[in-house]
Enzyme design. Structure first.
Site, PDB file in Angstrom:
ATOM      1  N   ASP A   1       0.714  -1.328  -0.105  1.00 37.43           N
ATOM      2  CA  ASP A   1       0.004  -0.078  -0.003  1.00 37.43           C
ATOM      3  C   ASP A   1       0.653   1.017  -0.097  1.00 37.43           C
ATOM      4  O   ASP A   1       1.864   1.490   0.488  1.00 37.43           O
ATOM      5  CB  ASP A   1      -1.050   0.087   1.159  1.00 37.43           C
ATOM      6  CG  ASP A   1      -0.338   0.074   2.594  1.00 37.43           C
ATOM      7  OD1 ASP A   1       0.744  -0.614   2.660  1.00 37.43           O
ATOM      8  OD2 ASP A   1      -0.933   0.649   3.570  1.00 37.43           O
TER       9      ASP A   1
ATOM     10  N   GLU B   1       0.081  -1.782   5.390  1.00 35.72           N
ATOM     11  CA  GLU B   1       1.080  -1.465   6.544  1.00 35.72           C
ATOM     12  C   GLU B   1       0.668   0.302   7.225  1.00 35.72           C
ATOM     13  O   GLU B   1       0.888   0.340   8.120  1.00 35.72           O
ATOM     14  CB  GLU B   1       2.308  -1.311   5.906  1.00 35.72           C
ATOM     15  CG  GLU B   1       3.609  -1.098   7.005  1.00 35.72           C
ATOM     16  CD  GLU B   1       4.044   0.350   7.170  1.00 35.72           C
ATOM     17  OE1 GLU B   1       4.727   0.857   7.930  1.00 35.72           O
ATOM     18  OE2 GLU B   1       3.634   1.213   6.384  1.00 35.72           O
TER      19      GLU B   1
END
Length: 411
Positions: free
Chosen positions: A85, A178
């Site tokens: 991400d 994350e």
């Protein structure tokens, strides 16, 4: 293989993965929180297969894991973890990178409305003459963490192209979400990630090395007061807002984020919601020192007990949960070789070592809770989580060289 070919491949990989929008979404509870992360995992899975990795799996949470069997050498097993991400800071999820060739030290017009100014970003002056990757000003660059992914994939490509190079057993985990609480790290299949130690490549300028992070906890204070009409409130009404006021007043303002730095810990009040009856106060606790971290939690429990005594008619509850640990706490005589190898490789490559205590956490902070020592080293980028993020290609290349040297079983 010459440097230009490798740099071109490194940048090609980076731009390829940037083209897949993969912002995480903290409003979603599922993992991964966005469809782009699924797409990233699938693309990377196919690329890993082409590079000769085995045991390639994408689990139900979008975690992609794979292994490159060792070639010669010793039996060391090393892992790399990088996140799929990019962060959502209210900018576009579409990244339009631009490469400024031989940067001349002047302001850069990222687009018609946004200028990258050297007055506000003087650190860029260290890279005069270098090729630098910028955004077009409408998004983050996404070096956090797609520079890491491109770095790892390019190192694996290099090993495939050079079959005479011995290397360790290499385990890969590309994980989602994350940026919204290290969610993906919790979904790794650790039965398929049997490593002696691991690395993340997440953040920061050339030479930065992190193996000390916060211990982290999050918590909630919940208060249910007693409602009463003002005509009969005396002796009856218990205002939850005033109870929260007392709670906050017993905290040390000098130990909050705005007043702390370096290894100083803090308690951060992050959110408060209330009506006349119910209140919820959210907070974070951070400290590099485990004893001080535990002492902060104990103090919050004690002042909550005091409030319960003071406001017997109210219902007052506090919940505190650990989120991640200080990476350094998992270092021992056996796995400290992970940092020793980094130091030796930095020296070999002529990279000045900049060891910093991170005022935050990486995926390695969660992995340390699982007993996997996971230091972090630089991508080479600056200004993460900003539309002024930039990545000097020479620094990016040196990060790749660190990865490639770590993969080789020569220590």
């Amino acid at each position: 293989m010459n440097e230009k070919i490798i740099k071109d491949k490194l940048v090609e990989n980076f731009l390829k993965y940037l083209a897949i929008p993969s912002q995480s979404d903290d409003k979603k509870k599922e993992v991964p929180s966005s469809p782009g992360q699924w797409e990233m995992a699938k693309v990377l899975g196919a690329d890993l297969e082409d590079l000769g990795l085995v045991d390639i799996k994408i689990n139900e949470y979008g975690v992609l894991q794979a292994r490159l069997p060792k070639r010669g050498g010793k039996s060391r097993a090393i892992g790399w973890v990088a996140h799929l991400d990019t962060v959502d800071v209210g900018l576009s999820d579409r990244i339009h990178p631009q490469i400024i060739k031989s940067y001349d030290g002047k302001d850069i017009k990222l687009n018609e409305e946004i200028t990258f100014s050297i007055k506000d970003n003087p650190e860029v002056l260290a890279y005069i003459g270098d090729d630098i990757i910028f955004t077009d000003g409408t998004s983050v660059l996404g070096a956090d963490n797609k520079a890491a992914i491109a770095n790892i994939m390019t190192a694996l490509w290099f090993l495939k192209e050079n079959p005479d190079i011995d290397h360790a057993d290499i385990f890969i985990a590309f994980i989602p979400d994350e940026e919204i609480g290290l969610r993906g790290a919790r979904k790794i299949d650790f039965d398929e990630f049997k490593v002696d130690y691991a690395y993340t490549i997440d953040c920061c300028e050339l030479g930065e090395l992190v193996y000390e992070t916060f211990n982290a906890a999050s918590g909630t204070l919940k208060v249910r007061g007693v409602s009463a009409h003002p005509m009969s409130a005396k002796g009856n009404l218990v205002n939850p807002i005033m109870i929260a006021h007392d709670f906050i007043a017993m905290l040390d303002r000098a130990k909050m984020p705005e007043n702390t730095e370096n290894r100083e810990g803090y308690i951060w009040l992050t959110d408060i919601k209330s009506d006349v009856l119910n209140l919820r106060l959210d907070f974070n606790i951070r400290n590099h020192d485990r004893e001080k971290f535990e002492a902060s939690k104990e103090y919050l429990y004690k002042i909550t007990d005091l409030l319960k005594e003071r406001y017997k008619k109210a219902q007052i509850e506090i919940e505190i949960s650990d989120v991640y640990d200080n990476i350094r706490d998992s270092m021992n005589e056996e796995n400290k070789v992970a940092v020793e190898r980094l130091a030796a490789i930095f020296k070999k490559l002529g990279i000045e070592e900049k060891i910093i205590p991170m005022r935050g956490g990486t995926d390695g902070s969660f992995l340390s809770r699982k007993g996997i020592f996971t230091p972090n080293y630089f991508t080479g980028a600056h200004n993460f989580h900003s539309n002024k993020e930039f990545l000097p290609i020479d620094s990016f290349y040196k990060s790749f060289l660190v990865t490639l040297n770590l993969m080789q079983d020569d220590f």
